[in-house]
Enzyme design. Structure first.
Site, PDB file in Angstrom:
ATOM      1  N   ARG A 112       0.831  -1.231   0.000  1.00 15.81           N
ATOM      2  CA  ARG A 112       0.000   0.000   0.000  1.00 15.81           C
ATOM      3  C   ARG A 112       0.859   1.272   0.000  1.00 15.81           C
ATOM      4  O   ARG A 112       0.476   2.294   0.563  1.00 15.81           O
ATOM      5  CB  ARG A 112      -0.950   0.043   1.202  1.00 15.81           C
ATOM      6  CG  ARG A 112      -1.861  -1.139   1.335  1.00 15.81           C
ATOM      7  CD  ARG A 112      -2.906  -1.203   0.224  1.00 15.81           C
ATOM      8  NE  ARG A 112      -3.851  -2.263   0.507  1.00 15.81           N
ATOM      9  CZ  ARG A 112      -3.708  -3.533   0.108  1.00 15.81           C
ATOM     10  NH1 ARG A 112      -2.670  -3.886  -0.627  1.00 15.81           N
ATOM     11  NH2 ARG A 112      -4.608  -4.431   0.413  1.00 15.81           N
ATOM     12  N   SER A 150     -10.382  -0.268   3.575  1.00 16.40           N
ATOM     13  CA  SER A 150      -9.542  -0.519   4.752  1.00 16.40           C
ATOM     14  C   SER A 150      -8.924   0.792   5.223  1.00 16.40           C
ATOM     15  O   SER A 150      -8.229   1.455   4.460  1.00 16.40           O
ATOM     16  CB  SER A 150      -8.424  -1.497   4.406  1.00 16.40           C
ATOM     17  OG  SER A 150      -8.982  -2.666   3.876  1.00 16.40           O
ATOM     18  N   GLU A 176      -4.033   3.652   6.237  1.00 11.65           N
ATOM     19  CA  GLU A 176      -3.732   3.384   4.827  1.00 11.65           C
ATOM     20  C   GLU A 176      -4.169   4.586   3.993  1.00 11.65           C
ATOM     21  O   GLU A 176      -3.592   4.874   2.959  1.00 11.65           O
ATOM     22  CB  GLU A 176      -4.514   2.138   4.411  1.00 11.65           C
ATOM     23  CG  GLU A 176      -4.284   1.681   3.014  1.00 11.65           C
ATOM     24  CD  GLU A 176      -5.090   0.422   2.692  1.00 11.65           C
ATOM     25  OE1 GLU A 176      -5.918   0.477   1.785  1.00 11.65           O
ATOM     26  OE2 GLU A 176      -4.910  -0.611   3.362  1.00 11.65           O
TER      27      GLU A 176
END
Ligand SMILES: Cc1cc2nc3c(=O)[nH]c(=O)nc-3n(C[C@H](O)[C@H](O)[C@H](O)COP(=O)(O)OP(=O)(O)OC[C@H]3O[C@@H](n4cnc5c(N)ncnc54)[C@H](O)[C@@H]3O)c2cc1C
Length: 237
Positions: A63, A137, A233
């Site tokens: 990520r 997320s 994230e």
């Protein structure tokens, strides 16, 4: 950087999906977009120069990419070139893919069947942003030293984990958030999704400050219980 980027004239590009997927190296179910990207065409915003950036120069990680760190807001991505395999080599050992295949009586799925199965699993677990505001997320799954994991595993024998290498283990942040009692809970108008604790949702009218306050409280609770700092994230501006 300028030395590493090469000019437009020698390359032909296959137009691909543009932008954000290449920024955050999206991934799911054992696949990451960094393994498919060969090159990125972008415009340097300050100079207006057209540049081509190789996969290696993006320094992709879980990520992460330079577009999220030292290149933040520097380039406007106009094309992404992907190289796809002609051979179908599915990753079936992730999440509940095998369980879902067994339920449908499929032993060897076609690409189209596997795609539909993953869409169905995700629709079942994740909130639809059109219905309930969310960014998927919210936190990254932390990667910890093996020694730290082994201490925690004694305390929590059922702790799910993925071995990264001999020294590192990835622990699902969603599981830790759930253990802290956050799953399905709200704080103000922001909350934690009732089916997937990694996802923060807007229960209606929450502003950025409320989402951030919830994020920080969850970080504190996970730190207090597990001694692990979890990081967002999502981009926070
Ligand atoms: C329900 C749900 C499920 C999700 N599941 C996953 C998942 O399984 N795996 C995963 O990895 N992610 C997942 N996500 C997160 C998703 O991948 C990111 O939200 C997505 O990458 C952001 O794309 P966007 O176009 O919506 O975002 P934007 O907010 O438009 O962009 C994100 C960032 O990229 C920059 N950007 C956008 N376009 C360009 C461009 N052309 N050039 C340069 N910079 C650009 C923006 O400035 C911003 O910093 C999920 C999100 C949702 C809502």
């Amino acid at each position: 950087v300028a030395q590493n980027l090469h000019g437009a004239e020698n390359l032909s590009l296959i137009p691909g999906e543009v932008g954000a997927s290449a920024v955050q190296n999206i991934g799911a179910y054992g696949a990451e977009v960094k393994d498919l990207i060969t090159e990125i065409e972008a415009i340097e915003i300050k100079t207006g120069h057209l540049v081509y950036i190789t996969n290696a120069q993006c320094e992709y990680a879980y990520r992460q990419s330079r577009f999220k760190s030292d290149w933040k807001d520097r380039f406007f991505i106009t094309h992404v070139t992907y190289r796809l395999s002609r051979n179908f080599v599915p990753h079936l050992d992730y999440g509940n893919i095998r369980g879902a295949l067994a339920e449908k009586g499929i032993a060897t799925p076609t690409p189209s069947e596997l795609r539909q199965i993953i869409i169905d699993i995700r629709n079942e677990k994740l909130p639809d942003p059109k219905v309930e505001g969310n960014a998927g997320s919210f936190f990254m799954n932390p990667i910890v030293e093996r020694g730290q994991f082994e201490v925690l595993q004694k305390l929590y024998p059922n702790m799910p984990h993925y071995i990264i290498d001999n020294e590192h283990v990835k622990i699902p942040a969603g599981w830790m958030i759930e253990q802290c009692g956050w799953k399905g809970k709200t704080m103000g108008r922001a909350g934690v999704h009732h089916k997937q604790a990694l996802v923060l949702v807007n229960k209606g009218g929450a502003d950025g400050k409320e989402v951030l306050a919830l994020c920080q409280q969850i970080q504190l609770d996970v730190q207090a219980k597990f001694g692990i700092t979890i990081h967002p994230e999502v981009n926070i501006r």
